[in-house]
Design an enzyme around this catalytic site. Sequence first.
Site, PDB file in Angstrom:
ATOM      1  N   HIS A 161      -2.332   5.198   6.666  1.00 43.86           N
ATOM      2  CA  HIS A 161      -0.947   5.691   6.791  1.00 43.86           C
ATOM      3  C   HIS A 161      -0.936   7.183   6.425  1.00 43.86           C
ATOM      4  CE1 HIS A 161       0.522   1.543   6.846  1.00 43.86           C
ATOM      5  NE2 HIS A 161       0.150   1.309   5.603  1.00 43.86           N
ATOM      6  N   CYS A 210       0.830  -1.211   0.000  1.00 40.89           N
ATOM      7  CA  CYS A 210       0.000   0.000   0.000  1.00 40.89           C
ATOM      8  C   CYS A 210       0.861   1.256   0.000  1.00 40.89           C
ATOM      9  CB  CYS A 210      -0.909  -0.001   1.222  1.00 40.89           C
ATOM     10  SG  CYS A 210      -0.033  -0.388   2.740  1.00 40.89           S
TER      11      CYS A 210
HETATM   12  N1  LIG Z   1      -3.619  -5.272   5.222  1.00 38.39           N
HETATM   13  C1  LIG Z   1      -2.897  -4.374   4.625  1.00 38.39           C
HETATM   14  O1  LIG Z   1      -2.780  -3.230   5.055  1.00 38.39           O
HETATM   15  C2  LIG Z   1      -2.186  -4.717   3.375  1.00 38.39           C
HETATM   16  C3  LIG Z   1      -1.759  -6.010   3.128  1.00 38.39           C
HETATM   17  N2  LIG Z   1      -1.080  -6.277   1.983  1.00 38.39           N
HETATM   18  C4  LIG Z   1      -0.573  -7.605   1.705  1.00 38.39           C
HETATM   19  O2  LIG Z   1      -1.661  -8.446   1.280  1.00 38.39           O
HETATM   20  C5  LIG Z   1      -1.423  -9.794   1.668  1.00 38.39           C
HETATM   21  C6  LIG Z   1      -2.612 -10.253   2.485  1.00 38.39           C
HETATM   22  O3  LIG Z   1      -2.685  -9.418   3.595  1.00 38.39           O
HETATM   23  P1  LIG Z   1      -4.060  -9.238   4.387  1.00 38.39           P
HETATM   24  O4  LIG Z   1      -5.228  -9.373   3.464  1.00 38.39           O
HETATM   25  O5  LIG Z   1      -3.933  -8.019   5.202  1.00 38.39           O
HETATM   26  O6  LIG Z   1      -4.027 -10.519   5.336  1.00 38.39           O
HETATM   27  P2  LIG Z   1      -5.239 -11.106   6.185  1.00 38.39           P
HETATM   28  O7  LIG Z   1      -4.624 -11.823   7.317  1.00 38.39           O
HETATM   29  O8  LIG Z   1      -6.259 -10.069   6.420  1.00 38.39           O
HETATM   30  O9  LIG Z   1      -5.893 -12.163   5.183  1.00 38.39           O
HETATM   31  C7  LIG Z   1      -5.169 -13.282   4.765  1.00 38.39           C
HETATM   32  C8  LIG Z   1      -6.187 -14.364   4.577  1.00 38.39           C
HETATM   33  O10 LIG Z   1      -5.531 -15.517   4.046  1.00 38.39           O
HETATM   34  C9  LIG Z   1      -6.122 -16.667   4.610  1.00 38.39           C
HETATM   35  N3  LIG Z   1      -5.088 -17.689   4.698  1.00 38.39           N
HETATM   36  C10 LIG Z   1      -4.241 -17.941   5.700  1.00 38.39           C
HETATM   37  N4  LIG Z   1      -3.422 -18.965   5.353  1.00 38.39           N
HETATM   38  C11 LIG Z   1      -3.791 -19.344   4.103  1.00 38.39           C
HETATM   39  C12 LIG Z   1      -3.362 -20.348   3.191  1.00 38.39           C
HETATM   40  N5  LIG Z   1      -2.364 -21.171   3.490  1.00 38.39           N
HETATM   41  N6  LIG Z   1      -3.977 -20.453   1.991  1.00 38.39           N
HETATM   42  C13 LIG Z   1      -5.002 -19.622   1.678  1.00 38.39           C
HETATM   43  N7  LIG Z   1      -5.470 -18.651   2.491  1.00 38.39           N
HETATM   44  C14 LIG Z   1      -4.856 -18.538   3.698  1.00 38.39           C
HETATM   45  C15 LIG Z   1      -6.711 -16.266   5.926  1.00 38.39           C
HETATM   46  O11 LIG Z   1      -7.999 -16.769   5.925  1.00 38.39           O
HETATM   47  P3  LIG Z   1      -8.435 -17.948   6.861  1.00 38.39           P
HETATM   48  O12 LIG Z   1      -9.401 -17.330   7.817  1.00 38.39           O
HETATM   49  O13 LIG Z   1      -9.048 -18.851   5.893  1.00 38.39           O
HETATM   50  O14 LIG Z   1      -7.216 -18.498   7.521  1.00 38.39           O
HETATM   51  C16 LIG Z   1      -6.815 -14.755   5.886  1.00 38.39           C
HETATM   52  O15 LIG Z   1      -8.149 -14.330   5.885  1.00 38.39           O
HETATM   53  C17 LIG Z   1      -0.080  -9.772   2.422  1.00 38.39           C
HETATM   54  O16 LIG Z   1       0.953 -10.044   1.503  1.00 38.39           O
HETATM   55  C18 LIG Z   1       0.036  -8.308   2.881  1.00 38.39           C
HETATM   56  O17 LIG Z   1       1.374  -7.913   3.052  1.00 38.39           O
HETATM   57  C19 LIG Z   1      -0.884  -5.328   1.018  1.00 38.39           C
HETATM   58  C20 LIG Z   1      -1.336  -4.058   1.215  1.00 38.39           C
HETATM   59  C21 LIG Z   1      -1.942  -3.648   2.425  1.00 38.39           C
HETATM   60  O1  LIG Z   2       1.327  -4.982   4.935  1.00 35.13           O
HETATM   61  C1  LIG Z   2       1.358  -3.835   5.266  1.00 35.13           C
HETATM   62  O2  LIG Z   2       1.568  -3.350   6.485  1.00 35.13           O
HETATM   63  P1  LIG Z   2       1.706  -4.370   7.710  1.00 35.13           P
HETATM   64  O3  LIG Z   2       2.818  -5.306   7.332  1.00 35.13           O
HETATM   65  O4  LIG Z   2       2.045  -3.434   8.801  1.00 35.13           O
HETATM   66  O5  LIG Z   2       0.370  -5.021   7.810  1.00 35.13           O
HETATM   67  C2  LIG Z   2       1.257  -2.769   4.294  1.00 35.13           C
HETATM   68  O6  LIG Z   2       1.451  -3.314   3.027  1.00 35.13           O
HETATM   69  C3  LIG Z   2       2.293  -1.739   4.570  1.00 35.13           C
HETATM   70  O7  LIG Z   2       3.525  -2.384   4.548  1.00 35.13           O
HETATM   71  P2  LIG Z   2       4.825  -1.451   4.376  1.00 35.13           P
HETATM   72  O8  LIG Z   2       4.723  -0.380   5.416  1.00 35.13           O
HETATM   73  O9  LIG Z   2       5.970  -2.376   4.598  1.00 35.13           O
HETATM   74  O10 LIG Z   2       4.755  -0.871   2.990  1.00 35.13           O
END
Ligand SMILES: NC(=O)C1=CN([C@@H]2O[C@H](COP(=O)(O)OP(=O)(O)OC[C@H]3O[C@@H](n4cnc5c(N)ncnc54)[C@H](OP(=O)(O)O)[C@@H]3O)[C@@H](O)[C@H]2O)C=CC1
Ligand SMILES: O=C(OP(=O)(O)O)[C@H](O)COP(=O)(O)O
Length: 357
Positions: free
Chosen positions: A222, A142
């Site tokens: 952020h 992000c």
């Molecule tokens: N949140 C943020 O601010 C941001 C996150 N990201 C990136 O996006 C990615 C996802 O982050 P985010 O959505 O926040 O994470 P979350 O923890 O919110 O969601 C991840 C989901 O993946 C599922 N999961 C866990 N293990 C597995 C597996 N082995 N196979 C399939 N699904 C699985 C979990 O669901 P279940 O309940 O089924 O375990 C969970 O809901 C990361 O790489 C993160 O760095 C990027 C930008 C911003």
């Molecule tokens: O996954 C994120 O933040 P988090 O690892 O604090 O959940 C966002 O993508 C921000 O990560 P960054 O601050 O390393 O760009």
Amino acid sequence: MIKVGVNGYGTIGKRVADAVRAQPDMKLVGVAKTRPNYEAEAAVRKGYPLYAAIPEKSDAFRNAGIDLAGEIDDLVMQSDVVVDCTPSGIGEQNRELYRRYDTRALFQGGESADAVDASFNARANYDVARNDDVQFVRVVSCNTTGLSRLMAPLDEAFGVEKARITLIRRGGDPADASRGPINDILPDPVTVPSHHGPDVNTILPDLNIDTVGVKVPATLMHLHSVNVTLSEAPSVDEVRDLLHEESRLFLVPDIAGIGGTGQLKEFAMDTGRPRGDLWENCIWDESLSVEDNDLYLFQSIHQESDVIPENVDAIRAIMDAADQQESMEKTDENLGVGLESVFGGVRKRITPRNADD
Ligand SMILES: NC(=O)C1=CN([C@@H]2O[C@H](COP(=O)(O)OP(=O)(O)OC[C@H]3O[C@@H](n4cnc5c(N)ncnc54)[C@H](OP(=O)(O)O)[C@@H]3O)[C@@H](O)[C@H]2O)C=CC1
Ligand SMILES: O=C(OP(=O)(O)O)[C@H](O)COP(=O)(O)O
């Protein structure tokens, strides 16, 4: 019609699934989860076919009365592209799964740049994904998304000699109870410059950028304190006009009385944005200033959603289904990206289509 699977239905995955469903040229094949929690219930209510991300745990869904459409291999086989939205580091482990079925995959910012063929930002380097040799693409985080979207037009228009950014990072997402409650202000990372600058260089390799990061007890967004030394000395209005033309940069008008991220999110909810999402960089118009060649501004980034339109564009790019302008305009139109204030004095954005009018 591009068939899209979502592996990992959390903060990012559920938003990607909704965004894909909103695209007329895409079909959401289904979403994969590991367990039948409240997010699985939401997926079922939305009519999204649910797949077991970990086959050994399929019974948990059946025992919870949830019918599965299949297991993760079925989802991967049926998809042209899988958007992997699993927790940081797990995506990399899934590469072999996607390779097994020759399915293209998008990963998120938590994966290493070394784990993919290209890192992606629609505004800065869209075409990098439009190559038959590219099977794995990373949509950068992000913060890196927000910085790339801002630096690309500034560098094109005025030249960027040096960018210095302080990132005031939220401590965790609102629903991420595992990281709270939070009560501290941390240099994070304590090492300077931070990893964000090099991550922007995976998108803009020649950009001279240094970043530092801190983490604060907040969850909503952020905040970036931006200083860019330009090769030219534009007026503030020239900078304002440039930024205003970018659909994914929202200039927060001073008349709106939005003083911080809390009011920004309230504004998003008041305008009916799903989940109160802000897909755009939110740049405080009042903060824009130019001192000789130095540009200063504040921008806020909604970490949970600014990467969502980027994932949609990355799907079209990796499938070579559209060029940059066509995809970004289609994504923006179908998702509703491009906040404009209704207050007087905010000019209509001149889009390439309108520019010839
Ligand atoms: N949140 C943020 O601010 C941001 C996150 N990201 C990136 O996006 C990615 C996802 O982050 P985010 O959505 O926040 O994470 P979350 O923890 O919110 O969601 C991840 C989901 O993946 C599922 N999961 C866990 N293990 C597995 C597996 N082995 N196979 C399939 N699904 C699985 C979990 O669901 P279940 O309940 O089924 O375990 C969970 O809901 C990361 O790489 C993160 O760095 C990027 C930008 C911003
Ligand atoms: O996954 C994120 O933040 P988090 O690892 O604090 O959940 C966002 O993508 C921000 O990560 P960054 O601050 O390393 O760009």
